[in-house]
Scaffold this active site. Structure first.
Site, short mmCIF file in Angstrom:
data_model
loop_
_atom_site.label_atom_id
_atom_site.label_comp_id
_atom_site.label_asym_id
_atom_site.label_seq_id
_atom_site.Cartn_x
_atom_site.Cartn_y
_atom_site.Cartn_z
CG ASN A 1 -24.42 78.19 47.60
OD1 ASN A 1 -25.29 78.99 47.32
ND2 ASN A 1 -24.03 77.96 48.85
CG HIS B 1 -30.93 79.90 52.12
ND1 HIS B 1 -29.87 80.24 52.94
CD2 HIS B 1 -32.02 79.89 52.92
CE1 HIS B 1 -30.32 80.44 54.17
NE2 HIS B 1 -31.63 80.23 54.18
CD GLU C 1 -33.46 81.55 56.95
OE1 GLU C 1 -33.73 80.56 56.24
OE2 GLU C 1 -32.31 81.77 57.37
P1 CMP Z 1 -26.39 80.06 52.19
O1 CMP Z 1 -26.67 78.67 52.67
O2 CMP Z 1 -27.48 80.74 51.47
O3 CMP Z 1 -25.95 80.97 53.42
C1 CMP Z 1 -24.87 81.85 53.41
C2 CMP Z 1 -24.29 82.02 52.06
O4 CMP Z 1 -23.08 82.71 52.01
C3 CMP Z 1 -23.97 80.67 51.48
O5 CMP Z 1 -25.14 79.97 51.20
C4 CMP Z 1 -23.12 81.07 50.28
O6 CMP Z 1 -23.92 81.44 49.17
C5 CMP Z 1 -22.43 82.29 50.82
N1 CMP Z 1 -21.04 81.97 51.10
C6 CMP Z 1 -20.57 81.22 52.09
N2 CMP Z 1 -19.23 81.14 52.03
C7 CMP Z 1 -18.86 81.89 50.96
C8 CMP Z 1 -17.62 82.24 50.39
N3 CMP Z 1 -16.49 81.79 50.90
N4 CMP Z 1 -17.63 83.05 49.31
C9 CMP Z 1 -18.78 83.52 48.80
N5 CMP Z 1 -20.00 83.24 49.33
C10 CMP Z 1 -20.03 82.44 50.38
#
Ligand code: CMP
Length: 141
Positions: A114, A117, A128
């Site tokens: 995604n 962060h 962090e």
């Molecule tokens: P981030 O904001 O970095 O914090 C937690 C991370 O977990 C999130 O972004 C995603 O990259 C990951 N994440 C959250 N939900 C899922 C999911 N259902 N499958 C895979 N990765 C996830």
């Protein structure tokens, strides 16, 4: 009062796709100032520690694998109410649900890959920032 700094990471998917410059430009256009930045590849131990809060989640192993799969770009950003402002700018975790014009709508592939962060609270933003940058690197400005 809300803090004025937060921590972001341009993740390996977006960094590897050559989108770091576009993402930095978008964040600067939204009024964020870069206070610290580096490019690095996380070790499994580092990624595991950074995401320790998600250790029990089913996606934890996948998350650690992804975050160590290539270089990423952690940055400390400054803006008024930085944590909520950055979360607005990056959009929902799932790019399918992210608002138009957000970083994830523009550059994320999926909920896991995604693109970026953002810290979820002032307390975590401080923790962090110190995870990636020495105290001396955060003193200026
Ligand atoms: P981030 O904001 O970095 O914090 C937690 C991370 O977990 C999130 O972004 C995603 O990259 C990951 N994440 C959250 N939900 C899922 C999911 N259902 N499958 C895979 N990765 C996830």
């Amino acid at each position: 009062m809300a803090g004025n700094t937060t921590l972001t990471i341009i993740k390996p998917d977006a960094f590897g796709a050559g989108k770091a410059g576009k993402i930095v430009a978008l964040l600067e256009e939204k009024g964020f100032t870069i206070k610290a930045a580096r490019v690095m590849q996380l070790t499994k131990a580092q990624a595991g520690e950074f995401y320790a809060i998600h250790r029990e989640r089913p996606f934890y192993a996948e998350l650690v694998q992804f975050m160590t799969s290539g270089p990423c770009m952690p940055m400390v950003l400054e803006k008024a109410s930085a944590v909520s402002a950055l979360r607005d700018a990056i959009g929902a975790t799932d790019p399918a649900e992210a608002a138009a014009g957000t970083v994830r709508k523009l550059y994320a592939e999926s909920k896991g890959r995604n693109a970026i962060h953002a810290s979820d609270s002032d307390e975590n933003a401080q923790r962090e920032a110190r995870f990636f940058f020495a105290e001396t690197e955060l003193l200026w400005g």
